[in-house]
Enzyme design. Structure first.
Site, PDB file in Angstrom:
ATOM      1  N   ALA A 295      -2.431   3.789  -6.011  1.00 27.65           N
ATOM      2  CA  ALA A 295      -3.781   3.556  -6.511  1.00 27.65           C
ATOM      3  C   ALA A 295      -4.733   3.314  -5.352  1.00 27.65           C
ATOM      4  O   ALA A 295      -4.420   2.548  -4.434  1.00 27.65           O
ATOM      5  CB  ALA A 295      -3.807   2.361  -7.456  1.00 27.65           C
ATOM      6  N   CYS A 296      -5.887   3.971  -5.388  1.00 27.43           N
ATOM      7  CA  CYS A 296      -6.957   3.782  -4.408  1.00 27.43           C
ATOM      8  C   CYS A 296      -6.401   3.969  -2.991  1.00 27.43           C
ATOM      9  O   CYS A 296      -5.822   4.998  -2.690  1.00 27.43           O
ATOM     10  CB  CYS A 296      -7.604   2.428  -4.626  1.00 27.43           C
ATOM     11  SG  CYS A 296      -9.290   2.314  -4.001  1.00 27.43           S
ATOM     12  N   SER A 297      -6.541   2.986  -2.099  1.00 24.17           N
ATOM     13  CA  SER A 297      -6.027   3.154  -0.737  1.00 24.17           C
ATOM     14  C   SER A 297      -4.505   3.222  -0.715  1.00 24.17           C
ATOM     15  O   SER A 297      -3.913   3.773   0.223  1.00 24.17           O
ATOM     16  CB  SER A 297      -6.516   2.027   0.167  1.00 24.17           C
ATOM     17  OG  SER A 297      -6.130   0.767  -0.329  1.00 24.17           O
ATOM     18  N   GLY A 299      -2.967   5.058  -2.759  1.00 23.94           N
ATOM     19  CA  GLY A 299      -2.766   6.495  -2.942  1.00 23.94           C
ATOM     20  C   GLY A 299      -2.873   7.257  -1.639  1.00 23.94           C
ATOM     21  O   GLY A 299      -2.160   8.253  -1.422  1.00 23.94           O
TER      22      GLY A 299
END
Length: 560
Positions: A295-297, A299
């Site tokens: 998720a987000c960073s 990812g």
């Protein structure tokens, strides 16, 4: 009124709470420069300015005569009280404000400023006009009513809240009652244990709640700038419990909160730690590989790890889910408005000097990106109405930020500047060049329609970088956080799918099919197909080599 206002705040928080982007920032110097630029423009174009002053005068005349048609935008909750439209004085007060704000923006829009300077001018004007909105003053009809209902107590309570925030919250209105929650007590309560720890992360294994499980486990990789328990907030919002109910062996990484002593931790540091965690998950479950969710960073970290494994010819990851994660850093949104060379270099310099980038500092920056949703509504609730800050788990998590080590922050800034993942082998991690086109893993990408941090169009373009594998792109009708916290049963939840992968996000959307309910259910089917055979659930957590240690949520999550 108090309970209703708190419920409104909770709803707005679900829609507007921002995850933190460690790349973008605003310096006070940038805002002052933009403000001076706006004032200088008024002198450079006197006839243009005079024309708009005259136009404002005409509109003001219409307001005074009751002939103005100006009204707030649909959905602007600040002026929902009937007094703003029905009381002649309040209506004129509001319309004067709307006319003034509109004329200032029109003046900027039709000036001779460059496109970027005009955008920055709009931002500065917006900060000023939103701060001076009639709803933020003591004349707010809701505040006046509250004052008389409480016999003046609301004013005293508001002053008390203001004093506390000046002392304890840097003068920013508190978004949440932080005393109402405790991680491990009423947040992050799913049963599990830490089965592995290194200097960078703790690995938490969750206890199965079904008699049988799929043989291939899922490892969740959260963003480094927030704590992991967004995936295990309350029982009804817990992604961990949803996975366990669906026979998925679930592991989640809990990143350590770095200190200045860890300033040299970079992307390679996080990937090496993640590789250790994957080996442990495989050793505990007996699976030769894992599925992952980033998720987000987190990812970004998973994507770089995929490229690293591809370069080595190693197949340790079977399928990947990417949630609100951007790999193509060509952001054309308000959050990138001040992200020029000087700002980015200054941000790197500050974090290297401090050793870390403080999450609390980023939170303040992003609050000013959307002041109505993240500052002024709490100003009204806490100070003008005298209400306590809302009790809401999402807001508590969003305020429970962590730090980023300087080296990793610097690498993210460089990625924003040079966009290396778009070019094969332009990024190197763990001694290997990264080429995402060589990744053969199935990918499931999720983005949110109203996400202002990782815009869905950019998430879609990022998904196209995995040109050598099967990619499923899902668009949820929600924002950054609600794209993650999307349990089934929400009557407002919708998502879109499209089996085609055109180059343009808009083409994808035009050909997409809309579905009711949460994307979690669609993802569950996708993940189940890639989770292997069913076997008996393990009787205990961990194994002889990696025994279960501290109970979930572990120890790193409590570090400040």
């Amino acid at each position: 009124m108090s309970d209703k206002n708190n419920e409104d705040l909770k709803r707005q928080a679900s829609e507007n709470t921002l995850g933190l982007n460690p790349v973008i920032g605003i310096r006070g110097k940038d805002l002052l420069t933009s403000a001076r630029m706006v004032l200088a423009q008024a002198l450079k174009q006197p006839f243009h300015s005079a024309k708009h002053v005259a136009h404002f005068g005409l509109e003001l005349k219409n307001v005074m005569l009751g002939q103005s048609a100006l009204k707030p935008e649909d959905g602007d909750r600040r002026f929902a009280d009937p007094a703003w439209s029905q009381n002649p004085l309040y209506r004129r007060y509001l319309q004067t404000y709307l006319a003034w704000r509109k004329e200032l923006h029109d003046w900027i829009e039709h000036s001779s400023l460059s496109e970027q300077d005009a955008s920055r001018g709009h931002f500065v004007i917006n900060l000023m006009t939103e701060a001076m909105a009639p709803s933020n003053s003591m004349a707010n009809p809701a505040a006046v009513k509250r004052f008389f209902e409480t016999g003046g107590k609301s004013l005293l309570d508001g002053l008390s809240h203001l004093a506390k925030d000046l002392v304890n919250n840097g003068g920013m209105p508190s978004q949440v009652n932080m005393d109402a929650f405790e991680v491990g007590k009423n947040l992050a309560t799913t049963e599990g244990a830490v089965v592995f720890r290194n200097d960078v992360l703790e690995l938490i294994q969750y206890k199965p709640i079904t008699e049988s499980v799929h043989e291939r486990p899922l490892l969740v990789v959260p963003p480094q700038i927030n704590k992991f328990y967004v995936f295990d907030l309350s029982p009804d919002k817990s992604l961990a419990r949803f996975l366990l109910r669906n026979h998925i062996q679930t592991f989640i990484v809990s990143w350590r909160n770095p200190t200045p002593a860890n300033r040299e931790w970079g992307l390679t540091t996080y990937i090496e730690a993640l590789k250790e965690a994957i080996d442990v998950v495989c050793a505990i479950t007996g699976s030769k590989d894992v599925n992952t969710l980033g998720a987000c960073s987190g990812g970004i970290t998973v994507a770089a790890l995929l490229g690293h494994y591809a370069a080595l010819g190693t197949q340790k990851i079977n399928a990947v889910s990417q949630v609100v994660s951007v790999l193509d850093f060509s952001l054309d949104t308000q959050v990138a408005l001040f992200a020029d060379e000087k700002t980015l270099e200054a941000a790197k310099r500050r974090s290297y000097q401090a050793g870390v980038l403080e999450g609390k500092d980023m939170a303040k920056v992003f609050a000013w990106m959307r002041p109505n949703d993240l500052i002024w509504n709490y100003w009204v609730n806490n100070y003008l109405l005298g209400n306590e800050p809302p009790v809401f788990d999402i807001l508590y998590w969003n305020n429970d930020t962590t730090r980023l080590p300087a080296a990793f922050h610097g690498e993210l800034v460089e990625m924003f500047k040079h966009n290396p993942l778009l070019r094969p082998k332009a990024l190197e991690v763990c001694g290997t060049p990264i080429d995402l086109s060589q990744v053969k893993t199935d990918i499931y990408c999720v983005a949110g329609t109203t996400d202002h941090i990782t815009p869905w169009e950019t998430c879609y373009k990022s998904s196209l970088l995995f040109s050598g594998c099967n990619v499923e792109f899902i668009l949820s009708n929600s924002g950054h956080i609600q794209s993650i916290l999307n349990p089934p049963g929400n009557p407002k939840a919708r998502f879109s799918t499209n089996s085609e992968r055109p180059a343009s996000p808009r083409e994808w959307l035009e050909g997409a099919t809309k579905h009711a309910d949460s994307w979690w259910l669609h993802w569950q089917n996708w993940l189940t197909e890639r989770s292997g055979e069913i076997k008996n659930a393990p009787r205990a957590l961990g194994n002889k080599k990696f025994p279960a240690g501290e109970a979930a949520p572990g120890t790193y999550v409590h570090e400040r």
